[in-house]
Write a protein that holds these residues in place. Structure first.
Motif, mmCIF file in Angstrom:
data_model
loop_
_atom_site.group_PDB
_atom_site.id
_atom_site.type_symbol
_atom_site.label_atom_id
_atom_site.label_comp_id
_atom_site.label_asym_id
_atom_site.label_seq_id
_atom_site.Cartn_x
_atom_site.Cartn_y
_atom_site.Cartn_z
ATOM 1 N N VAL A 102 22.262 15.626 40.687
ATOM 2 C CA VAL A 102 22.612 14.259 41.117
ATOM 3 C C VAL A 102 21.351 13.390 41.118
ATOM 4 O O VAL A 102 20.302 13.814 41.605
ATOM 5 C CB VAL A 102 23.223 14.262 42.543
ATOM 6 N N LEU A 103 21.478 12.189 40.567
ATOM 7 C CA LEU A 103 20.411 11.188 40.674
ATOM 8 C C LEU A 103 20.853 10.138 41.691
ATOM 9 O O LEU A 103 22.011 9.709 41.682
ATOM 10 C CB LEU A 103 20.168 10.491 39.338
ATOM 11 N N VAL A 104 19.900 9.737 42.526
ATOM 12 C CA VAL A 104 20.158 8.749 43.573
ATOM 13 C C VAL A 104 19.190 7.582 43.405
ATOM 14 O O VAL A 104 17.989 7.792 43.217
ATOM 15 C CB VAL A 104 19.926 9.342 44.986
ATOM 16 N N LEU A 121 25.885 2.206 33.906
ATOM 17 C CA LEU A 121 25.491 3.545 33.432
ATOM 18 C C LEU A 121 26.265 4.656 34.132
ATOM 19 O O LEU A 121 25.899 5.833 34.031
ATOM 20 C CB LEU A 121 23.985 3.737 33.640
ATOM 21 N N GLY A 122 27.312 4.282 34.865
ATOM 22 C CA GLY A 122 28.183 5.306 35.447
ATOM 23 C C GLY A 122 27.810 5.732 36.852
ATOM 24 O O GLY A 122 28.366 6.707 37.373
ATOM 25 N N PHE A 123 26.885 5.029 37.487
ATOM 26 C CA PHE A 123 26.578 5.306 38.896
ATOM 27 C C PHE A 123 27.665 4.696 39.772
ATOM 28 O O PHE A 123 28.237 3.646 39.439
ATOM 29 C CB PHE A 123 25.232 4.703 39.297
ATOM 30 N N ASP A 124 27.913 5.343 40.905
ATOM 31 C CA ASP A 124 28.827 4.812 41.914
ATOM 32 C C ASP A 124 28.023 4.294 43.107
ATOM 33 O O ASP A 124 26.992 4.885 43.462
ATOM 34 C CB ASP A 124 29.760 5.910 42.444
ATOM 35 N N VAL A 125 28.522 3.244 43.725
ATOM 36 C CA VAL A 125 27.977 2.838 45.027
ATOM 37 C C VAL A 125 28.544 3.806 46.050
ATOM 38 O O VAL A 125 29.741 3.819 46.313
ATOM 39 C CB VAL A 125 28.359 1.383 45.359
ATOM 40 N N SER A 126 27.688 4.661 46.594
ATOM 41 C CA SER A 126 28.163 5.753 47.460
ATOM 42 C C SER A 126 27.967 5.483 48.939
ATOM 43 O O SER A 126 28.447 6.243 49.766
ATOM 44 C CB SER A 126 27.446 7.052 47.104
ATOM 45 N N PHE A 137 23.080 3.011 48.396
ATOM 46 C CA PHE A 137 22.810 4.211 47.608
ATOM 47 C C PHE A 137 23.724 4.231 46.393
ATOM 48 O O PHE A 137 24.954 4.070 46.525
ATOM 49 C CB PHE A 137 23.055 5.478 48.437
ATOM 50 N N LEU A 138 23.109 4.434 45.232
ATOM 51 C CA LEU A 138 23.841 4.574 43.977
ATOM 52 C C LEU A 138 23.662 6.007 43.498
ATOM 53 O O LEU A 138 22.521 6.493 43.434
ATOM 54 C CB LEU A 138 23.271 3.605 42.943
ATOM 55 N N THR A 139 24.751 6.686 43.207
ATOM 56 C CA THR A 139 24.631 8.094 42.813
ATOM 57 C C THR A 139 25.376 8.346 41.507
ATOM 58 O O THR A 139 26.386 7.704 41.210
ATOM 59 C CB THR A 139 25.212 9.045 43.882
ATOM 60 N N LYS A 140 24.856 9.328 40.778
ATOM 61 C CA LYS A 140 25.556 9.798 39.575
ATOM 62 C C LYS A 140 25.446 11.315 39.523
ATOM 63 O O LYS A 140 24.326 11.862 39.554
ATOM 64 C CB LYS A 140 24.960 9.169 38.317
ATOM 65 N N VAL A 141 26.596 11.966 39.468
ATOM 66 C CA VAL A 141 26.620 13.421 39.250
ATOM 67 C C VAL A 141 26.460 13.622 37.751
ATOM 68 O O VAL A 141 27.226 13.074 36.959
ATOM 69 C CB VAL A 141 27.944 14.031 39.765
ATOM 70 N N LEU A 142 25.446 14.415 37.364
ATOM 71 C CA LEU A 142 25.078 14.444 35.953
ATOM 72 C C LEU A 142 25.951 15.371 35.116
ATOM 73 O O LEU A 142 25.961 15.262 33.901
ATOM 74 C CB LEU A 142 23.612 14.825 35.797
#
Ligand code: COA
Length: 171
Positions: A116-118, A135-140, A158-163
């Motif tokens: 995961v990138l944050v 780029l596919g990040f969610d506001v988490s 926080f913006l997160t993306k499960v890779l």
């Protein structure tokens, strides 16, 4: 524009981009500009741990932006998560440089097995939030009024993306 790993002689340009953001923006929640020694220690700390520091350079090798990631939190349970930053020269905004840096950061993180990138950004930083969402990040999460700068409260978003799919480690 070319994206490549940063070299030691890129540090002054990286420092200038960062310090501009300190002076003028809420991208960095501090008013303390760094010295060349500070940024050199940061760069060496990252590189010595095989963590990426990348730059976007033009045909004359002028640095137009940089990006990097490092640990999200120190406890070992967070070891598959990384927190990234991306900064682009304000005179070159909206030319696709931030996107190109982030695409490369995502590629490197995936290749390195990051799960995961944050990104942590000011809730009013619409440019960064839009870039990440594109780029596919969610506001988490949104942590209201957790920061302050320039005489006002700032929300941490926080913006997160499960890779990618990855089984949780058994230990
Ligand atoms: C956020 C930042 C990195 C974007 O860099 P950039 O090179 O200007 O962004 P790009 O040109 O690659 O934009 C890619 C996409 O992001 C979104 N975006 C970028 N800037 C935007 C803005 N001002 N308003 C709305 N959307 C924006 C758009 O979806 C854009 O795609 P499009 O141009 O096709 O519409 C840049 O504004 C910056 O350096 N800001 C200061 C530092 C910072 O806030 N960093 C993030 C915190 S870690």
């Amino acid at each position: 524009m070319r994206i490549r790993h940063a070299e030691a002689n890129d540090i002054p340009a990286i420092l200038a981009l960062y310090n501009h953001a300190v002076r003028e923006t809420t991208a960095a929640w501090t008013g303390r500009e760094e010295t060349l020694d500070d940024r050199t220690a940061w760069y060496q700390g990252r590189v010595s741990k095989a963590l990426p520091v990348i730059v976007a350079v033009d045909d004359e090798e002028n640095v137009a932006g940089f990006a990097s990631y490092g640990p999200f939190r120190s406890k070992e349970g967070y070891r598959h998560t990384a927190e990234h930053t991306v900064y682009v020269d304000p005179s070159r905004h909206r030319q696709g440089i931030g996107r190109a840096l982030m695409v490369r950061i995502l590629e490197i993180a995936a290749a390195e097995g990051i799960h995961v990138l944050v990104g942590g950004v000011d809730g009013d930083n619409h440019a960064s939030i839009r870039l990440h969402e594109a780029l596919g990040f969610d506001v988490s999460g949104r942590l209201p009024q957790t920061g302050t700068k320039f005489g006002r409260w700032l929300d941490l978003v926080f913006l997160t993306k499960v890779l990618g799919p990855k089984e949780a480690p058994q230990s």
